[in-house]
Scaffold this active site. Structure first.
Site, PDB file in Angstrom:
ATOM      1  N   LYS A  30       0.860  -1.194   0.000  1.00 19.32           N
ATOM      2  CA  LYS A  30       0.000   0.000   0.000  1.00 19.32           C
ATOM      3  C   LYS A  30       0.891   1.237   0.000  1.00 19.32           C
ATOM      4  O   LYS A  30       1.906   1.274   0.691  1.00 19.32           O
ATOM      5  CB  LYS A  30      -0.916  -0.021   1.232  1.00 19.32           C
ATOM      6  CG  LYS A  30      -1.942   1.118   1.247  1.00 19.32           C
ATOM      7  CD  LYS A  30      -2.900   1.003   2.445  1.00 19.32           C
ATOM      8  CE  LYS A  30      -3.929   2.138   2.435  1.00 19.32           C
ATOM      9  NZ  LYS A  30      -4.877   2.059   3.582  1.00 19.32           N
ATOM     10  N   SER A  69      -9.934   2.384   2.690  1.00 19.51           N
ATOM     11  CA  SER A  69      -9.011   3.072   1.822  1.00 19.51           C
ATOM     12  C   SER A  69      -8.057   2.148   1.071  1.00 19.51           C
ATOM     13  O   SER A  69      -7.462   2.568   0.077  1.00 19.51           O
ATOM     14  CB  SER A  69      -8.176   4.054   2.654  1.00 19.51           C
ATOM     15  OG  SER A  69      -7.361   3.348   3.571  1.00 19.51           O
ATOM     16  N   SER A 101     -10.447   0.148   6.879  1.00 20.10           N
ATOM     17  CA  SER A 101      -9.769   0.260   5.589  1.00 20.10           C
ATOM     18  C   SER A 101      -9.109  -1.018   5.083  1.00 20.10           C
ATOM     19  O   SER A 101      -8.698  -1.073   3.927  1.00 20.10           O
ATOM     20  CB  SER A 101      -8.720   1.371   5.634  1.00 20.10           C
ATOM     21  OG  SER A 101      -9.331   2.629   5.494  1.00 20.10           O
TER      22      SER A 101
END
Lengths: 487, 479
Positions: free
Chosen positions: A76, A151, A175
């Site tokens: 990420k 997210s 998330s």
């Protein structure tokens, strides 16, 4: 090969049926074929990925391999990785090449895993749909009209579309779990403090926790073995004996007591999600588990409390993005104050600005007691709900998300509706508890449904065992989006 | 109207740790800009603070030294504001629960002793430095100082004159160096004062509106700034005006204070507990360990010098100006316990004077306490006169004869003649040669006596023991 489990990949690497270089190239090829449509990755750095693969091959050849040596992992873009563009999904960091490695990145490097690329995400991890990314939204690989969740939408999409066998992610209010549910994969947010936050760009420090995403619980266990561990560079990191999260996977469920909070099943959940979750619970009953009705009376407070505390911390955490030392700076300005204003106005997107404003407001003189302090008190009440509940059950189950993936634009103009996507997940962050999501079927428009499992503190091994046992008798976790070219 | 000045001080002391309060970077002063700023100090995305327990230990030391309460837990909080030399956009400080609470410091102004109460002392990080020269139309930022550990010591508004404020600041300055938590270097900014000043009609209970004066980096400036500010406030009030609460800056070149920012412009710092740092727990055992390490404090030593050594309060105060000076004095006394006053006079006089002249600290003094004691022994046993002792001390300072007083005395032939018969012989010779003066004295001219002593000392080339010369001469003249 692209559908293989981490265990299978490790075996093939160990038996020299395939090299890490070949494996890495195969995934890079798949990424290049799909990323244009799915937008899961912000940055690829083929040279660095291949160099890591070559190092991994040497480790394997010299008999120094770990379980994840040579395996590509998508990172990420919230984790700082030395030499990599690290944007956090923001224009503010659109020129930031990190000079150092986050602890999570360092730990993957140490075992010889390959960084296959940096995944797209909501700007500074603020969002539930990936629509706030400066780099454009990630598409849900099951249906490109649908959001992938957020997210960590890029990481979830990458795993679901078989662009990477595994990915890292972070979870401040859901998330990891919400995009895992919306993309039909598995993801776990560990107990707060289990995985170091050093080098992970902070959103809300008291809630942020990194965790892995993968196809199965078994894969998650191997990933968590690498990610978890004490780090002296993070004062909130917990000093405890290392654990093997894979060791309990095969244990029968035995006298497992599953708590179903009546508040989760009362209202708000859509029917398609409800039936998939109920079917999963029926499966657990078949596996020998007992079902206990429990109550989490303060469930309704989680979202309001979360949206006071998370923005409060974020407003302060994001102050360092001021255009002075690194990152974006407005091209033209008249003086210092003008430089700050223009840089932050131009560098941050609307959702980030909204949360900075909320956070600044709730910390302001005269409002602090009514908002921030009050929210802290309620946070303790929410945590004590769970303490009480875990006296009656071993794990808590429910839906990860109230509905399957929604369409782009559906909620982006209604922040409250968007915030309610995290209604089941944010309480675990407020309490610091581990939570995970596993795929348990499909709902409306054939979009995936996730089952949410909340465990007691440090019971990740037990949660992974519970998920793995379910995945031994079902195959939801093996399904890949049919609309994509076969992996 | 009679006015009373009310002063409280906030003193930032830089703690003497090797590394910064939340990072491993060095705290050494004077390095090239930004060479001592690591990832944490420049606030790269993702970095986290880790508390330096050496800074906490120094705060505990201070708390114990002033009889304060050590809070456990204490809480680190973020003080949010934007400034280019504040890399995170917030300063990590302590707000609601500081590590040290309460305590007091005794000060002395003239003959009067006074207790100044402390409100609190809290740990925080320093900011960096903005450099406005050298960069045309721009500012440079040096983050070497960012993250340097500070203990901010806040007093109650207990002082009533600039003299008291200076006495307090000096006592604090002595104390922090004494217990080894701060080097006290005011030029380098290791000890910085802000003064809160207000005035009120004498006898009034309510405090007047205060102004905070910043940038007071010497005791002289502290005194002058307070005097100026008090005069300014009194003038405004006497003209029927009122004081505006504000922060003012002292300009040493013009000897005045001027507005820096008014209350309306005051920041809302939005303090909240720093979620990156756990509450700071300090165990009883830790406090006990620190207590054992604590040296005898200046006040205790002062009292001991007065009560056990019989020194005046003034002498005792001079000797405890620094712990090194006091230790030097005591190590000298140890060798010569019967001559405390002689030791005190020499340490305060010859030794201090010479150190000042050379501009060095007592730690670098080339004459050790043992060597000084050897010299003072020779004064007290009459081997040399006080006057020759100064010559010997000078030679010792130069390192002659390895600084041995006896060797120097022997080499220079400075040993006094203290043998009665030898002195008698000298006197007889002088009296024989100066019969006129003998007659004068015997006829009542007292002055002639001193003249004769001078002649005798001259004949002995200054080595005759003056006391013995007096006694024997008197006896002879009466014969």
């Amino acid at each position: 090969m692209l559908n293989a489990s981490l265990k299978q990949l490790a075996a093939q690497l160990a038996e020299r049926k395939i090299s890490s270089l070949e494996l890495t190239k195969a995934f890079l090829k798949r990424i290049k074929a799909l990323n244009q449509d799915l937008n899961a990755f912000i940055t690829l750095n083929e040279e660095m990925s291949l160099a890591q693969a070559q190092i991994a091959d040497k480790m394997i050849a010299s008999g120094q391999a770990y379980p994840l040596t040579g395996i590509p992992v998508a990172q990420k873009d919230i984790f700082c990785a030395k030499g990599w563009l690290t944007t956090c999904g923001s224009k503010m960091l659109s020129n930031f090449i990190s000079p150092y490695d986050a602890t999570v990145i360092e730990r993957f490097n140490q075992v010889g895993a390959v960084n296959i690329g940096k995944t797209n995400m909501d700007e500074f991890a603020m969002g539930s749909s990936n629509e706030t990314s400066y780099y454009g939204s990630v598409k849900n690989p099951w249906d490109i009209a649908a959001v992938p969740g957020g997210s960590s939408g890029g990481s979830a999409c990458a795993v679901a579309a078989r662009m990477a066998p595994a990915a890292t992610a972070t979870d401040t209010g859901g998330s990891i779990r919400q995009p895992a549910a919306l993309c039909g994969i598995s993801g776990i947010k560990p107990t707060y403090g289990l995985v170091s936050r050093y080098g992970m760009i902070a959103f809300a420090s008291s809630l942020d926790q990194a965790g892995p995403m993968a196809k199965s619980a078994e894969d998650l266990a191997f990933l968590l073995n690498v990610m978890a561990g004490f780090d002296a560079r993070d004062s909130t990191s917990l000093q405890r004996e290392p654990e093997d999260y894979a060791c309990d996977l095969e244990k029968p469920l035995g006298q497992l007591r599953i708590g179903l909070p009546k508040e989760y099943f009362a209202k708000g959940m859509s029917n398609d999600v409800a039936s998939a979750v109920e079917a999963a619970i029926a499966e657990y009953r078949k596996l020998g588990a007992t079902i206990v009705e429990i109550s989490l009376p303060n469930t309704g407070l989680a979202i309001p409390v979360y949206y006071v505390l998370a923005p409060a911390e974020a407003s302060s955490n994001l102050s360092r993005f001021d255009g002075v030392r690194y990152g974006y700076r407005a091209a033209q300005y008249t003086d210092l104050e003008d430089m700050y204003k223009k840089t932050r106005t131009q560098g941050f997107g609307a959702e980030v600005k909204r949360r900075i404003l909320i956070g600044t407001y709730v910390l302001s003189h005269g409002y602090y007691d009514a908002y921030y302090l009050q929210a802290q008190k309620l946070r303790r009440l929410i945590a004590s709900d769970f303490t009480e509940a875990f006296k009656q059950c071993d794990v808590i189950m429910g839906p990860t998300s109230p509905a399957v993936a929604f369409n782009f634009g559906e909620k982006s103009n209604d922040p409250i509706q968007m915030y309610l996507s995290d209604i089941y997940t944010s309480a675990a962050n407020l309490a610091g508890l581990p939570g995970m999501s596993i795929p348990v079927g499909f709902g409306d428009k054939n979009r995936p449904v996730g089952l949410h499992i909340i465990g007691n503190y440090f019971r990740e091994a037990q949660m992974l065992n519970i998920a793995h046992q379910y995945q031994q008798v079902t195959d939801w976790h093996l399904r890949a989006p049919a609309r994509l070219p076969e992996a | 109207m009679q006015w009373e000045i009310v002063i409280g001080l906030e003193v930032h002391t830089q703690l003497s740790t090797q590394s910064k309060i939340f990072s491993g970077a060095s705290t050494a002063y004077g390095a090239q800009p930004n060479t001592q700023a690591c990832a944490v100090d420049i606030a790269l995305p993702g970095v986290l603070p880790v508390l330096n327990y050496g800074a906490v230990e120094r705060a505990i030391k201070f708390g114990l030294a002033v009889g304060a309460k050590i809070n456990s837990p204490s809480i680190f909080a973020r003080k949010n504001y934007f400034y280019p030399d504040l890399p995170k956009g917030y300063q990590i400080s302590q707000f609601e629960l500081p590590v040290v609470e309460g305590g007091s410091i005794k000060i002395q102004v003239g003959e009067t002793e006074k207790i100044v109460r402390l409100t609190r002392a809290h740990l925080e990080e320093d900011a960096g430095k903005s450099l406005h020269e050298d960069f045309h139309g721009m500012s440079g930022i040096d983050l070497n100082r960012a993250g340097t550990p500070l203990l901010e010591i806040v007093s109650e508004p207990d002082m009533r004159s600039s003299a008291e404020a200076v006495a307090y600041a000096k006592a604090l300055h002595t104390l922090v160096r004494w217990i080894g938590i701060c080097d006290g270097n005011m030029q380098e900014g290791s000890f910085r004062c802000d003064a809160n000043v207000s005035v009120r009609p004498r006898g009034a209970e309510r405090l007047g509106t205060r102004c905070e004066i910043k940038n007071l980096n010497s005791f002289r400036f502290l005194e002058k700034a307070i005097d100026f500010e008090a005069r300014r406030q009194i003038e405004i009030l006497e003209d029927g005006g009122s004081i505006t609460q504000e922060t003012r800056l002292y300009d040493a070149n013009r000897d005045e204070t001027r507005t820096m920012r008014s209350k309306e412009d005051a920041h809302d710092y939005r303090y909240f507990p720093d979620p990156d740092l756990l509450p700071l727990e300090i165990s009883k055992e830790w406090i006990e360990r620190v207590e054992v390490m604590l040296p005898e404090l200046p006040e205790a030593r002062h009292n001991r010098y007065v009560e056990d050594f019989g020194l005046s309060s003034y002498d005792a105060s001079v000797l405890i100006a620094t712990r090194e000076m006091a230790d030097y004095f005591e190590n000298t006394v140890k060798q010569l316990p019967a001559q405390v006053k002689l030791c005190a006079n020499w340490v305060m006089g010859e030794v201090s004077g010479r150190l000042n002249k050379e501009g060095i600290e007592i730690a670098q003094c080339p004459v050790s306490p043992a060597q000084l004691a050897e010299l003072l022994t020779r004064i007290s046993d009459g081997t040399i006169s006080g006057k020759s002792a100064k010559d010997v001390f000078d030679s010792m300072w130069q390192g002659e004869h390895d600084g041995s007083a006896d060797a120097i005395i022997a080499a220079k032939g400075l040993k006094q003649i203290s043998d009665d018969s030898e002195i008698e012989k000298l006197i007889d010779e002088v009296l024989a040669a100066h019969s006129q003066q003998v007659t004068d004295y015997r006829s009542g001219k007292e002055k002639a006596f001193n003249s004769l002593v001078g002649q005798i000392m001259k004949a002995s080339r200054g080595k005759a023991n003056p006391g013995q010369v007096n006694t024997i001469l008197k006896k002879k003249l009466l014969e």
